[in-house]
Enzyme design. Structure first.
Site, short mmCIF file in Angstrom:
data_model
loop_
_atom_site.label_atom_id
_atom_site.label_comp_id
_atom_site.label_asym_id
_atom_site.label_seq_id
_atom_site.Cartn_x
_atom_site.Cartn_y
_atom_site.Cartn_z
N ASP A 161 -31.35 4.28 108.55
CA ASP A 161 -32.72 4.48 108.07
C ASP A 161 -33.55 5.23 109.10
O ASP A 161 -34.35 6.11 108.75
CB ASP A 161 -33.38 3.14 107.72
CG ASP A 161 -34.86 3.33 107.40
OD1 ASP A 161 -35.14 4.01 106.40
OD2 ASP A 161 -35.72 2.84 108.16
N LYS A 187 -33.87 -2.65 105.78
CA LYS A 187 -34.28 -3.32 107.01
C LYS A 187 -34.46 -4.82 106.79
O LYS A 187 -34.12 -5.64 107.65
CB LYS A 187 -35.57 -2.69 107.54
CG LYS A 187 -35.31 -1.30 108.13
CD LYS A 187 -36.57 -0.55 108.51
CE LYS A 187 -37.22 0.06 107.31
NZ LYS A 187 -38.23 1.09 107.63
N1 URA Z 1 -41.93 2.38 105.12
C1 URA Z 1 -40.60 2.39 105.35
O1 URA Z 1 -40.09 1.52 106.04
N2 URA Z 1 -39.84 3.35 104.80
C2 URA Z 1 -40.35 4.32 104.01
O2 URA Z 1 -39.62 5.15 103.53
C3 URA Z 1 -41.73 4.31 103.79
C4 URA Z 1 -42.49 3.34 104.36
#
Ligand code: URA
Ligand code: CA
Length: 443
Positions: A161, A187
């Site tokens: 990510d 996450k």
């Molecule tokens: N917050 C995140 O963690 N990821 C995104 O893509 C947008 C906002």
């Protein structure tokens, strides 16, 4: 699998098999795919979207791209809460000890601020001595002993990510529902939650400007949770104006203590915390229904148990719990300036994003990643949408360590508050809830 074939398939609107998405994320995390191919893939997803099955596969692949937290040693259902972000969103500081006081373990990994204002970790660092980088062992030990622990998200959580987000940021591919949904959920899953409560914000200060978009994002995340076996529900809440009164790190800690102690703070912030917390108690199996959970949390605010849990959390992480009774221990900026209302009338609108920008100008947020912030800087609002104000009444108080910053910040703040002659109805705070089974949206 050739990466170019994966890009072609997505470009032409085909559904990608989970194995190919997995292989793509594995190679991407290992640094084996050039940025231009990852970026082309992201743009193809931006235009073509993803099915629910593809989005769930992407989420799991990213969740498993690095370390995962095992909370199984802690008894009980672990419910994590995530907010899509807003201005004066101080909910975590109130909610974590409040829900823990009800006996539901709260294991929280939080970030620093990405946008104008600080994140939960920045806010906690305003508490003298508070340590936000706990080792894995300390995190679990504190969770077991205190019932709540909050630590900074480490780079080894969902590294895929981190990589995709950095590329999205510079390739015009942030605003994609499957990419946002998988980013957030990967996450939370890696951080070990059994169940997930999402606070999806909508309005001028939010990522999702319209309720329709907020609902679409919420539905995508709830669907991921259902597919991967982590029950997820979402609350849609308004970010048409700052949620709390305070914007800035020390100032938000002070407002959170006010809410926990019952000595002040915005009633709207309190209401959102009770609403989110009540849903968390239901998800954890700790309350029979929303009303029972709400009443229990209300009682834990009234009887001091939530404040005591906050003190225990602060002490366990090395902070000085005396801040609860002595606010002068928080590093509040010395230079203060009141912004006066330029004309009499009703508050028509408060542009939350501009309020956040004013706080950043005062030193409370970051203009670029890694920037040092002034933990004592920020502002406290004295008005909300619908308030009737006389000329000269205070709109807000600004705090900064650098008085040269006051004039520009004051001008931004003045421009963020629209005053007009017509009375205005107060904005609805909670717009609805989304579960895997149903959507309940207010009219
Ligand atoms: N917050 C995140 O963690 N990821 C995104 O893509 C947008 C906002
Ligand atoms: Ca946040």
């Amino acid at each position: 699998m050739r990466i170019v074939d994966l890009i072609l398939a997505k470009r032409d609107g085909h559904e990608l098999p989970a194995e190919e998405i997995n292989a793509f994320i594995t190679a991407c995390t290992a640094g084996e795919i050039p940025d231009y191919q990852v970026a082309a893939f992201l743009m193809a997803v931006y235009f073509r979207g993803m099915t629910a099955a593809e989005t769930a596969a992407l989420t799991l692949a990213m969740a498993n791209s690095g370390a995962t937290v095992d909370l199984s040693a802690i008894p009980g259902v672990k419910v994590d809460k995530h907010s899509t972000g807003g201005v004066a969103d101080t909910t975590t500081l109130v909610l974590a000890p409040l829900v823990a006081a009800a006996g539901v373990p709260v294991a929280k990994m939080s970030g620093r601020g990405l946008g104008f204002t600080g994140g939960t970790i920045d806010k906690l660092e305003a508490i003298p001595g508070f340590r936000t980088a706990l080792s894995g062992g300390e995190f679990l030990a504190n969770l077991g002993a205190v019932g709540v622990a909050i630590t900074g998200q480490t780079a080894d959580i969902a590294p895929a990510d981190g990589k995709l987000y950095a590329l999205r940021d510079v390739t015009g591919t942030i605003e994609s529902i499957p990419l946002i949904a998988s980013s957030v959920m990967s996450k939370k899953i890696a951080a070990g939650a059994d169940k997930i409560l999402l606070d999806v914000k909508t309005g001028s200060g939010a990522f999702m400007k319209t309720p329709q978009d907020a609902v679409r994002l919420a539905e995508a995340m709830v669907a991921i949770g259902a597919r991967v076996g982590r029950e997820t529900m979402a609350v849609i809440s308004s970010m048409d104006e700052p949620l709390g009164l305070a914007v800035g790190n020390s100032l938000e800690v002070a407002e959170a203590i006010d809410i926990l102690a019952g000595t002040g703070g915005a009633p709207e912030l309190r209401e959102v915390c009770l609403t989110l917390g009540a849903h968390m108690l239901v998800l954890a199996g700790r309350a029979a229904d929303f009303a029972a959970g709400y009443a229990e949390l209300d009682a834990l605010l009234a009887n001091g148990a939530a404040l005591a849990k906050f003190a225990a959390l602060v002490a366990a992480q090395g902070g000085n719990p005396a801040i609860i009774t002595n606010r002068s221990l928080l590093p509040l900026a010395a230079d203060r300036h009141t912004v006066a209302c330029p004309e009499s009338g009703f508050v028509q609108a408060v542009d939350a994003a501009r309020i956040g920008y004013a706080a950043m100008l005062l030193g409370a947020g970051r203009e670029y990643k890694g920037q040092q912030i002034d933990l004592g800087a920020g502002l406290v609002m004295h008005c909300r949408i619908g308030d009737k104000l006389a000329q000269g009444q205070p709109l807000a108080t600004l705090y900064t360590g650098d008085p040269a910053k006051l004039p520009v910040a004051a001008a931004v703040l003045r421009a963020a508050v629209a005053i007009g002659p017509a009375p205005v109805a107060r904005a609805r705070l909670i717009l609805g809830t989304i579960t895997a089974a149903s959507a309940h949206l207010a009219e």
